[in-house]
Design a protein around this motif. Structure first.
Motif, PDB file in Angstrom:
ATOM      1  N   LYS A 148       0.859  -1.187   0.000  1.00  0.00           N
ATOM      2  CA  LYS A 148       0.000   0.000   0.000  1.00  0.00           C
ATOM      3  C   LYS A 148       0.897   1.240   0.000  1.00  0.00           C
ATOM      4  O   LYS A 148       1.719   1.418   0.890  1.00  0.00           O
ATOM      5  CB  LYS A 148      -0.890   0.006   1.250  1.00  0.00           C
ATOM      6  CG  LYS A 148      -1.596   1.345   1.520  1.00  0.00           C
ATOM      7  CD  LYS A 148      -2.460   1.316   2.788  1.00  0.00           C
ATOM      8  CE  LYS A 148      -3.010   2.698   3.128  1.00  0.00           C
ATOM      9  NZ  LYS A 148      -3.839   2.713   4.351  1.00  0.00           N
ATOM     10  N   ASP A 169      -2.711  10.302   3.141  1.00  0.00           N
ATOM     11  CA  ASP A 169      -4.073   9.855   3.442  1.00  0.00           C
ATOM     12  C   ASP A 169      -4.792  10.915   4.268  1.00  0.00           C
ATOM     13  O   ASP A 169      -4.656  10.971   5.490  1.00  0.00           O
ATOM     14  CB  ASP A 169      -4.024   8.513   4.193  1.00  0.00           C
ATOM     15  CG  ASP A 169      -5.419   7.957   4.463  1.00  0.00           C
ATOM     16  OD1 ASP A 169      -6.395   8.510   3.906  1.00  0.00           O
ATOM     17  OD2 ASP A 169      -5.522   6.972   5.222  1.00  0.00           O
ATOM     18  N   ASP A 190       1.828   6.931   4.990  1.00  0.00           N
ATOM     19  CA  ASP A 190       0.870   5.867   4.699  1.00  0.00           C
ATOM     20  C   ASP A 190       1.283   5.069   3.451  1.00  0.00           C
ATOM     21  O   ASP A 190       0.515   4.308   2.893  1.00  0.00           O
ATOM     22  CB  ASP A 190      -0.531   6.481   4.527  1.00  0.00           C
ATOM     23  CG  ASP A 190      -1.639   5.486   4.830  1.00  0.00           C
ATOM     24  OD1 ASP A 190      -1.369   4.484   5.511  1.00  0.00           O
ATOM     25  OD2 ASP A 190      -2.775   5.724   4.359  1.00  0.00           O
ATOM     26  N   GLU A 243      -9.277   3.316   2.576  1.00  0.00           N
ATOM     27  CA  GLU A 243      -8.867   3.322   1.165  1.00  0.00           C
ATOM     28  C   GLU A 243      -7.783   2.307   0.842  1.00  0.00           C
ATOM     29  O   GLU A 243      -7.661   1.869  -0.305  1.00  0.00           O
ATOM     30  CB  GLU A 243      -8.398   4.736   0.769  1.00  0.00           C
ATOM     31  CG  GLU A 243      -6.938   5.074   1.109  1.00  0.00           C
ATOM     32  CD  GLU A 243      -6.610   5.061   2.600  1.00  0.00           C
ATOM     33  OE1 GLU A 243      -7.540   5.192   3.415  1.00  0.00           O
ATOM     34  OE2 GLU A 243      -5.429   4.893   2.960  1.00  0.00           O
ATOM     35  N   THR A 251      -0.002  -0.071   6.015  1.00  0.00           N
ATOM     36  CA  THR A 251      -0.414   0.644   7.233  1.00  0.00           C
ATOM     37  C   THR A 251      -1.933   0.754   7.117  1.00  0.00           C
ATOM     38  O   THR A 251      -2.476   1.781   6.740  1.00  0.00           O
ATOM     39  CB  THR A 251       0.236   2.046   7.259  1.00  0.00           C
ATOM     40  OG1 THR A 251       0.093   2.648   5.961  1.00  0.00           O
ATOM     41  CG2 THR A 251       1.704   1.970   7.612  1.00  0.00           C
TER      42      THR A 251
END
Ligand code: BES
Ligand code: ZN
Ligand code: ZN
Length: 513
Positions: free
Chosen positions: A278, A283, A301, A362, A387
């Protein structure tokens, strides 16, 4: 990298007692008499170490250190004692952490030339090459500073370049140690790269920058190639998850695919591991906006994606004998008139539809496209790293990352890699009842579950996309940045968690074959 500290690490044949360096680092066990080597240093310092211990000023506890000054008995300008804790509790991680603390302190006192001799305390306890590797990894962990935007004269007074020498007088040992040090250097530098990408703010690192970094790495590294899907290609491929999350930002999303193949012909027949990261470069939560406090931390993030990039660098440089794909799902979760909204239903790359109930959940939405893609190109096992949830920190604190999986053997392998690398994992449940919670009435899935067990429902969401393929999920939210006790041995900011774990995991697979 601009104006960052340059760290060099070498193994050298020398008697540490005869090294004219800025600091000589020596390990000391708690609740034990000084070991043979520490005793020699003590003698050279006319009993200075013994005095310190006798007065109770230094007890040899982990994450503590004490500085002494050399005299005519020893050419080193200073001696840094590093606490190793209780001998019976020692692990390979003890070496790594001690080296990290020693290096943190060495940079603090502006040392330019450091002799590392902590390995003398571990004689016979562990394999000497592994001790040397852990030492080199620890040196990078501890000496790292993120200060590229700080004025030269305000950089905490640190030097620009430090040389760490792991010194050993026995040439037989040194030969094995050199191999360990060289491996540790590759891993340490890869972890530092991941840390810098995470520490850099989101106005400097956005999806295209991440992609450029991956391309640059592939160009520099034998056996590594890189493909990037830009927003047009993502649209053409109908990667609806990553597109939806990235829509609200002017910095458009990218899927970055790094491929590593070992040179030998036989490798073509080997299975291909997929590691999926990710990489939300910032974010904000999107329309389900996050509260303001500590929102700046969400520049990190992208830690999962950075771990994949760092691991691919190390895996390729170490020429490990396994095929590996690194898939990085990079997007900025921002809010604007174009952002995806709560209530939207999106069609992901797998064809599964997802009802978005919170745009701040997300990570799972970008990752599900990465997992579906990795499956399509034939990866198995697939391991994602993210994360992902605050709930993971509620469950485990900031001390361990969570591990979920649909395969018992994969769990064991990852737990083994965790012990070896010192990157702690804890096995948590997913699927079953948790998977029930993310079924939607109007789509195949919804992106959040109930109030409870948020890390497990998030993992279960991803598990739905892995299906029957062997898969594991690592929620590293708690390991995004340094907190106590890690803060005592590493500087603030990103930990670059996951690089060492992946390298140990892939190395384990390579050795099995
Ligand atoms: N990136 C966050 C999780 C996070 C929070 C990681 C703090 C590291 C530190 C993630 O995208 C998120 O916002 N998750 C939500 C999910 C919720 C809306 C179901 C969370 O954990 O609050
Ligand atoms: Zn979020
Ligand atoms: Zn997030």
């Amino acid at each position: 990298m601009k104006n960052m500290i340059t760290v060099k690490v070498k193994a050298r044949k020398a008697d540490p007692l005869k090294c004219a360096c800025d600091v000589l680092c020596v390990g000391v066990w708690a609740q034990e008499k000084l070991d043979k080597f520490a005793k020699q240093v003590d003698d050279a310092l006319a009993g200075g170490i013994g005095k310190l211990i006798e007065l109770g000023d230094f007890k040899g506890s982990v994450a503590t250190s004490a500085l002494l000054y050399g005299n005519d008995g020893i050419p080193a300008k200073r001696v840094l004692l590093v606490g190793l804790g209780e001998k019976k509790k020692a692990k390979l991680d003890t070496v790594r952490d001690a080296a990290s603390l020693a290096s943190l302190k060495a940079v603090e006192i502006k040392a330019e030339n450091v002799c590392m001799a902590m390995h003398y305390s571990f004689g016979g306890k562990f394999d000497i090459a592994q001790v040397a590797q852990a030492t080199a990894e620890g040196i990078y962990m501890g000496s790292y500073r993120y200060d590229e935007f700080v004025a030269e004269d305000k950089k905490d007074g640190r030097v620009d370049e430090v040389l760490f020498e792991v010194v050993e007088s026995d040439s037989n040992k040194l030969r094995k140690m050199r191999k360990g040090v060289d491996g540790g250097v590759v891993i340490g530098q890869s972890q530092s790269l991941a840390r810098t990408l995470c520490n850099r703010p989101a106005n400097y690192v956005y999806p295209q920058v991440f992609a450029d970094e991956a391309k640059k790495l592939a160009k520099q590294t034998d056996g590594l190639s890189c493909t990037v899907f830009d927003e047009k290609q993502l649209e053409a491929k109908k990667m609806g998850g990553i597109i939806a999350v990235g829509k609200g930002s002017v910095n458009k999303p990218r899927m970055i695919i790094l491929k590593y193949s070992p040179k030998n012909k036989a490798a073509e027949k080997l299975p291909t591991v997929g590691i999926i990261g990710k990489a939300i470069t910032f974010d904000s939560g999107g329309i389900s906006l996050k509260p303001g406090a500590a929102m700046d931390e969400m520049k990190m993030d992208m830690t999962g994606g950075a771990a994949v990039l760092g691991a691919m660098k190390a895996i390729a440089e170490l020429r490990l004998g396994v095929n590996v794909y690194g898939v990085i799902c990079a997007a900025e979760n921002s809010l604007s008139g174009e952002s995806y909204r709560p209530g939207d239903i999106i069609t992901t790359y797998s064809g599964k539809t997802v009802e978005v109930l919170n745009t701040d959940a997300e990570g799972r939405i970008v990752l599900c496209d990465g997992i579906a893609y990795a499956k399509e190109i034939g990866c198995e096992p697939i391991i994602d790293i993210a994360t992902l949830t605050g709930a993971c920190m509620v469950a485990l604190g900031k001390h361990k990352a969570s591990l979920m999986s649909n395969d018992a053997k994969l769990i064991k392998q990852l737990q083994g890699a965790s012990v070896k690398s010192g990157e702690a994992l804890w096995h948590m449940p997913c699927g079953d009842e948790y998977a029930e919670e993310i079924k939607s009435k109007i789509a195949d899935l919804k992106n959040i579950g109930s109030k409870w067990g948020g890390s497990c429902t998030a993992g279960s969401f991803l598990g739905e996309f892995a299906g029957e393929t062997k898969w594991a999920h690592l929620d590293i939210a708690g390991k995004m940045d340094a907190s106590e006790p890690m803060k005592k041995i590493m500087s603030a900011g990103s930990l670059g968690f996951g690089v060492r774990l992946f390298v140990a995991f892939i190395d384990g697979l390579a050795k099995k074959k």
